[in-house]
Scaffold this motif. Structure first.
Motif, PDB file in Angstrom:
ATOM      1  N   GLU A  48      38.245  59.305  40.678  1.00 42.33           N
ATOM      2  CA  GLU A  48      37.495  58.874  41.860  1.00 42.33           C
ATOM      3  C   GLU A  48      36.499  57.798  41.468  1.00 42.33           C
ATOM      4  O   GLU A  48      35.757  57.956  40.504  1.00 42.33           O
ATOM      5  N   VAL A  49      36.507  56.697  42.201  1.00 44.04           N
ATOM      6  CA  VAL A  49      35.468  55.690  42.016  1.00 44.04           C
ATOM      7  C   VAL A  49      34.247  56.233  42.754  1.00 44.04           C
ATOM      8  O   VAL A  49      34.254  56.339  43.978  1.00 44.04           O
ATOM      9  N   VAL A  50      33.236  56.630  41.989  1.00 39.39           N
ATOM     10  CA  VAL A  50      32.078  57.278  42.598  1.00 39.39           C
ATOM     11  C   VAL A  50      31.401  56.286  43.537  1.00 39.39           C
ATOM     12  O   VAL A  50      31.069  55.172  43.157  1.00 39.39           O
ATOM     13  N   GLY A  51      31.276  56.691  44.778  1.00 35.99           N
ATOM     14  CA  GLY A  51      30.743  55.815  45.808  1.00 35.99           C
ATOM     15  C   GLY A  51      29.533  56.426  46.463  1.00 35.99           C
ATOM     16  O   GLY A  51      28.907  57.297  45.889  1.00 35.99           O
ATOM     17  N   PRO A  52      29.232  55.984  47.664  1.00 34.41           N
ATOM     18  CA  PRO A  52      30.103  55.182  48.524  1.00 34.41           C
ATOM     19  C   PRO A  52      30.149  53.707  48.122  1.00 34.41           C
ATOM     20  O   PRO A  52      29.200  53.180  47.555  1.00 34.41           O
ATOM     21  N   LEU A  53      31.291  53.111  48.423  1.00 34.70           N
ATOM     22  CA  LEU A  53      31.508  51.696  48.159  1.00 34.70           C
ATOM     23  C   LEU A  53      31.406  50.939  49.473  1.00 34.70           C
ATOM     24  O   LEU A  53      31.970  51.368  50.478  1.00 34.70           O
ATOM     25  N   GLY A  54      30.734  49.837  49.466  1.00 32.33           N
ATOM     26  CA  GLY A  54      30.631  49.016  50.672  1.00 32.33           C
ATOM     27  C   GLY A  54      31.912  48.236  50.905  1.00 32.33           C
ATOM     28  O   GLY A  54      32.630  47.893  49.969  1.00 32.33           O
ATOM     29  N   PHE A  55      32.195  47.944  52.145  1.00 33.20           N
ATOM     30  CA  PHE A  55      33.403  47.188  52.488  1.00 33.20           C
ATOM     31  C   PHE A  55      33.340  45.747  51.987  1.00 33.20           C
ATOM     32  O   PHE A  55      34.357  45.080  51.874  1.00 33.20           O
ATOM     33  N   SER A  56      32.145  45.268  51.666  1.00 28.27           N
ATOM     34  CA  SER A  56      32.019  43.893  51.181  1.00 28.27           C
ATOM     35  C   SER A  56      32.345  43.768  49.692  1.00 28.27           C
ATOM     36  O   SER A  56      32.498  42.656  49.186  1.00 28.27           O
ATOM     37  N   LEU A  57      32.439  44.892  48.986  1.00 34.21           N
ATOM     38  CA  LEU A  57      32.783  44.844  47.565  1.00 34.21           C
ATOM     39  C   LEU A  57      34.241  44.428  47.411  1.00 34.21           C
ATOM     40  O   LEU A  57      35.108  44.890  48.145  1.00 34.21           O
ATOM     41  N   THR A  58      34.505  43.583  46.445  1.00 36.84           N
ATOM     42  CA  THR A  58      35.872  43.105  46.237  1.00 36.84           C
ATOM     43  C   THR A  58      36.294  43.281  44.788  1.00 36.84           C
ATOM     44  O   THR A  58      35.463  43.274  43.876  1.00 36.84           O
ATOM     45  N   GLY A  59      37.592  43.441  44.590  1.00 36.04           N
ATOM     46  CA  GLY A  59      38.170  43.431  43.264  1.00 36.04           C
ATOM     47  C   GLY A  59      38.097  44.724  42.488  1.00 36.04           C
ATOM     48  O   GLY A  59      38.557  44.783  41.347  1.00 36.04           O
ATOM     49  N   ILE A  60      37.525  45.772  43.052  1.00 37.96           N
ATOM     50  CA  ILE A  60      37.378  47.029  42.318  1.00 37.96           C
ATOM     51  C   ILE A  60      38.748  47.600  41.959  1.00 37.96           C
ATOM     52  O   ILE A  60      39.041  47.857  40.790  1.00 37.96           O
ATOM     53  N   MET A  61      39.590  47.804  42.953  1.00 37.00           N
ATOM     54  CA  MET A  61      40.928  48.355  42.689  1.00 37.00           C
ATOM     55  C   MET A  61      41.764  47.397  41.856  1.00 37.00           C
ATOM     56  O   MET A  61      42.536  47.827  40.997  1.00 37.00           O
ATOM     57  N   ALA A  62      41.623  46.102  42.089  1.00 37.81           N
ATOM     58  CA  ALA A  62      42.392  45.118  41.320  1.00 37.81           C
ATOM     59  C   ALA A  62      42.046  45.206  39.844  1.00 37.81           C
ATOM     60  O   ALA A  62      42.941  45.174  38.989  1.00 37.81           O
ATOM     61  N   ASN A  63      40.758  45.333  39.535  1.00 39.99           N
ATOM     62  CA  ASN A  63      40.363  45.397  38.126  1.00 39.99           C
ATOM     63  C   ASN A  63      40.815  46.693  37.478  1.00 39.99           C
ATOM     64  O   ASN A  63      41.378  46.683  36.382  1.00 39.99           O
ATOM     65  N   ILE A  64      40.581  47.819  38.153  1.00 42.28           N
ATOM     66  CA  ILE A  64      40.974  49.114  37.585  1.00 42.28           C
ATOM     67  C   ILE A  64      42.481  49.167  37.387  1.00 42.28           C
ATOM     68  O   ILE A  64      42.959  49.564  36.320  1.00 42.28           O
ATOM     69  N   SER A  65      43.229  48.765  38.391  1.00 41.15           N
ATOM     70  CA  SER A  65      44.699  48.801  38.248  1.00 41.15           C
ATOM     71  C   SER A  65      45.165  47.824  37.184  1.00 41.15           C
ATOM     72  O   SER A  65      46.140  48.093  36.469  1.00 41.15           O
ATOM     73  N   GLY A  66      44.477  46.688  37.023  1.00 37.40           N
ATOM     74  CA  GLY A  66      44.821  45.732  35.970  1.00 37.40           C
ATOM     75  C   GLY A  66      44.597  46.308  34.581  1.00 37.40           C
ATOM     76  O   GLY A  66      45.424  46.134  33.683  1.00 37.40           O
ATOM     77  N   VAL A  67      43.469  47.001  34.398  1.00 38.53           N
ATOM     78  CA  VAL A  67      43.180  47.648  33.118  1.00 38.53           C
ATOM     79  C   VAL A  67      44.273  48.666  32.800  1.00 38.53           C
ATOM     80  O   VAL A  67      44.799  48.713  31.676  1.00 38.53           O
ATOM     81  N   LEU A  68      44.636  49.480  33.788  1.00 37.86           N
ATOM     82  CA  LEU A  68      45.640  50.509  33.562  1.00 37.86           C
ATOM     83  C   LEU A  68      47.039  49.910  33.389  1.00 37.86           C
ATOM     84  O   LEU A  68      47.828  50.396  32.576  1.00 37.86           O
ATOM     85  N   ALA A  69      47.348  48.849  34.091  1.00 38.42           N
ATOM     86  CA  ALA A  69      48.641  48.177  33.912  1.00 38.42           C
ATOM     87  C   ALA A  69      48.752  47.603  32.502  1.00 38.42           C
ATOM     88  O   ALA A  69      49.813  47.707  31.860  1.00 38.42           O
TER      89      ALA A  69
END
Length: 128
Positions: free
Chosen positions: A66-87
């Motif tokens: 879990e990405v500890v949040g809450p995360l604002g809708f204006s935040l960008t690239g969080i999932m892209a970076n995490i998935s990139g690290v794991l890929a």
């Protein structure tokens, strides 16, 4: 600079594929963690592996980061970076987003490797 905190949940999860018109078991709503998604083609349920569902196919043994949040809708690239690290670490994921945060599911047997890769990339990782 430290990145987001990720919390590894110990509950093993299963990803179920159901017929698009299947009934959702009412007892599912009592589970502490579950996700339901439906499109015109499919119905998917993610829930604790110990909860039995009659499904067309099941993929067991996932753990949620879990990405500890809450995360604002204006935040960008969080999932892209995490998935990139794991890929880059050759770790398959199943991602889910909620209103407040994101969840990245990894197979139980790759969880230790995933945590190491994320820590090496600057993420703070904690377990429940």
């Amino acid at each position: 600079m430290s990145k987001q905190t990720l919390q590894l949940h110990s509950t093993l999860l299963s990803i179920h594929s159901l017929d698009v018109d299947a009934n959702i078991p009412s007892a599912l709503l009592k589970q502490p963690l579950f996700f339901i998604s439906k499109t015109h083609d499919e119905l998917s349920i993610v829930c604790p592996s110990e909860f039995e569902i009659q499904s067309l196919d099941t993929e067991p043994d996932w753990q949620a980061l879990e990405v500890v949040g809450p995360l604002g809708f204006s935040l960008t690239g969080i999932m892209a970076n995490i998935s990139g690290v794991l890929a880059s670490a050759k770790i398959s994921i199943f991602s889910i987003s909620t209103y407040d945060t994101d969840y990245i599911l990894v197979k139980k047997q790759t969880a230790t490797k995933a945590l190491k890769a994320l820590k090496n990339d600057g993420y703070n990782v904690v377990a429940d």
